[in-house]
Write an enzyme that holds these catalytic residues in place. Structure first.
Site, PDB file in Angstrom:
ATOM      1  N   HIS A  45       1.576   4.365  -2.985  1.00 36.53           N
ATOM      2  CA  HIS A  45       1.568   5.834  -2.918  1.00 36.53           C
ATOM      3  C   HIS A  45       2.776   6.420  -3.660  1.00 36.53           C
ATOM      4  O   HIS A  45       2.685   7.490  -4.259  1.00 36.53           O
ATOM      5  CB  HIS A  45       1.585   6.311  -1.460  1.00 36.53           C
ATOM      6  CG  HIS A  45       0.253   6.259  -0.777  1.00 36.53           C
ATOM      7  ND1 HIS A  45      -0.885   6.817  -1.313  1.00 36.53           N
ATOM      8  CD2 HIS A  45      -0.120   5.729   0.426  1.00 36.53           C
ATOM      9  CE1 HIS A  45      -1.904   6.635  -0.469  1.00 36.53           C
ATOM     10  NE2 HIS A  45      -1.463   5.966   0.584  1.00 36.53           N
ATOM     11  N   GLU A  86      -6.222   6.655  -1.578  1.00 33.51           N
ATOM     12  CA  GLU A  86      -6.189   5.503  -0.679  1.00 33.51           C
ATOM     13  C   GLU A  86      -6.741   4.248  -1.351  1.00 33.51           C
ATOM     14  O   GLU A  86      -6.155   3.162  -1.244  1.00 33.51           O
ATOM     15  CB  GLU A  86      -6.985   5.790   0.606  1.00 33.51           C
ATOM     16  CG  GLU A  86      -6.396   6.866   1.478  1.00 33.51           C
ATOM     17  CD  GLU A  86      -4.992   6.562   1.968  1.00 33.51           C
ATOM     18  OE1 GLU A  86      -4.483   5.450   1.757  1.00 33.51           O
ATOM     19  OE2 GLU A  86      -4.381   7.468   2.534  1.00 33.51           O
ATOM     20  N   HIS A 125       0.840  -1.206   0.000  1.00 33.01           N
ATOM     21  CA  HIS A 125       0.000   0.000   0.000  1.00 33.01           C
ATOM     22  C   HIS A 125       0.879   1.260   0.000  1.00 33.01           C
ATOM     23  O   HIS A 125       0.651   2.189  -0.787  1.00 33.01           O
ATOM     24  CB  HIS A 125      -0.921  -0.020   1.230  1.00 33.01           C
ATOM     25  CG  HIS A 125      -1.705   1.229   1.446  1.00 33.01           C
ATOM     26  ND1 HIS A 125      -3.025   1.355   1.089  1.00 33.01           N
ATOM     27  CD2 HIS A 125      -1.336   2.434   1.974  1.00 33.01           C
ATOM     28  CE1 HIS A 125      -3.446   2.580   1.394  1.00 33.01           C
ATOM     29  NE2 HIS A 125      -2.439   3.251   1.934  1.00 33.01           N
ATOM     30  N   GLU A 126       1.892   1.275   0.851  1.00 34.46           N
ATOM     31  CA  GLU A 126       2.771   2.456   0.938  1.00 34.46           C
ATOM     32  C   GLU A 126       3.571   2.631  -0.356  1.00 34.46           C
ATOM     33  O   GLU A 126       3.761   3.756  -0.832  1.00 34.46           O
ATOM     34  CB  GLU A 126       3.707   2.339   2.153  1.00 34.46           C
ATOM     35  CG  GLU A 126       2.988   2.321   3.509  1.00 34.46           C
ATOM     36  CD  GLU A 126       2.125   3.543   3.769  1.00 34.46           C
ATOM     37  OE1 GLU A 126       2.414   4.619   3.217  1.00 34.46           O
ATOM     38  OE2 GLU A 126       1.134   3.425   4.514  1.00 34.46           O
TER      39      GLU A 126
HETATM   40 ZN    ZN Z   1      -2.362   5.283   2.307  1.00 38.03          ZN
END
Ligand code: ZN
Length: 257
Positions: free
Chosen positions: A137, A192, A133-134
């Protein structure tokens, strides 16, 4: 000491909120002036090269102000989990910070930092999903925009004219503000969802369970509101709507062959 840490986090959150009004002021000034020159001034105050340098410097700052675990169970577990991970265009490097905070972050220079508090509550699958997830980004350039905002909200933005040698001119306290603002950066709901989708694929592509991202988000949702709330608050304040997000990634996993 933990109370101190939480106070610092609260302060940095306030700084992020304050940064919104500062950014608005910049935009209003540009609009009021209505001139290309004003916009150029804002734009040149931080270049892409500056952002890359700021990312690397922010990570160096975070590394120097956190306890980095280079050996022991945490470091070995993270090394084992990440040794075969590759992402196109990124030179990944992983480190563990010893802190009970439940958090992780990724920087545009390929640095991934995982907090031991997160490792305590997540199994291997969930941990990989959060790391994914990171990284999402970063791949989606969300972090680039966040770093720019962190810079623009700091005292450094007044140092217009130092283009090229920007990072060298920053004091460690200003750099600290930028790093703290970056780590607690706010992302939009769309950013997100996209990072969750990346984390979902990332886990699957690295041979982890297809429900890894779903279970990680569920875990964070379950912990939020309980006695562990203060420890997850930081991740939650920068990654809202985990319940809604969990159901989205569950649907992705359900429909995967
Ligand atoms: Zn996030």
């Amino acid at each position: 000491m933990n109370n101190m840490k939480r106070i610092v986090i609260l302060l940095s959150t306030v700084l992020v909120m304050a940064s919104c009004s500062a950014l608005k002021n910049v935009q209003l000034d540009s609009e009021a002036l209505g001139s290309a020159a004003a916009k150029t001034l804002t734009a040149v105050s931080i270049s892409d090269a500056d952002i890359v340098a700021l990312s690397a410097e922010s990570v160096a700052y975070m590394d120097s102000t956190n306890k980095v675990l280079t050996s022991g169970a945490y470091a070995e577990r993270l090394a084992r989990l990440t040794k075969d991970i590759q992402v196109d265009g990124l030179q990944l490097n992983f480190k563990v910070y010893e802190t009970e905070e439940i958090n992780a972050f990724a920087c545009g220079d390929g640095s991934i930092r995982v907090y031991s508090g997160l490792m305590d509550v997540m199994d291997d699958d969930q941990l990989i999903a959060i790391i994914g997830h990171e990284i999402g980004h970063v791949v989606h350039k969300d972090t680039k925009a966040a770093m720019k905002r962190a810079y623009m909200s700091s005292a450094a933005r007044d140092a217009v004219g130092s283009v090229g040698g920007l990072v060298q001119t920053l004091s460690s306290s200003v750099l600290g503000d930028i790093a703290e603002n970056f780590v607690s950066a706010q992302y939009s709901q769309k950013q997100e969802f996209n990072a969750d989708a990346y984390g979902f694929s990332f886990a699957v592509n690295n041979n982890h369970d297809k429900y890894s991202m779903y279970r990680a988000l569920n875990k964070l949702t379950d912990m939020n509101g309980g006695s562990t709330m203060s420890k997850v608050q930081k991740w939650f304040s920068s990654h809202p709507d985990s319940g809604e997000r969990a159901s989205r990634v569950k649907a992705m996993a359900d429909s995967l062959e």
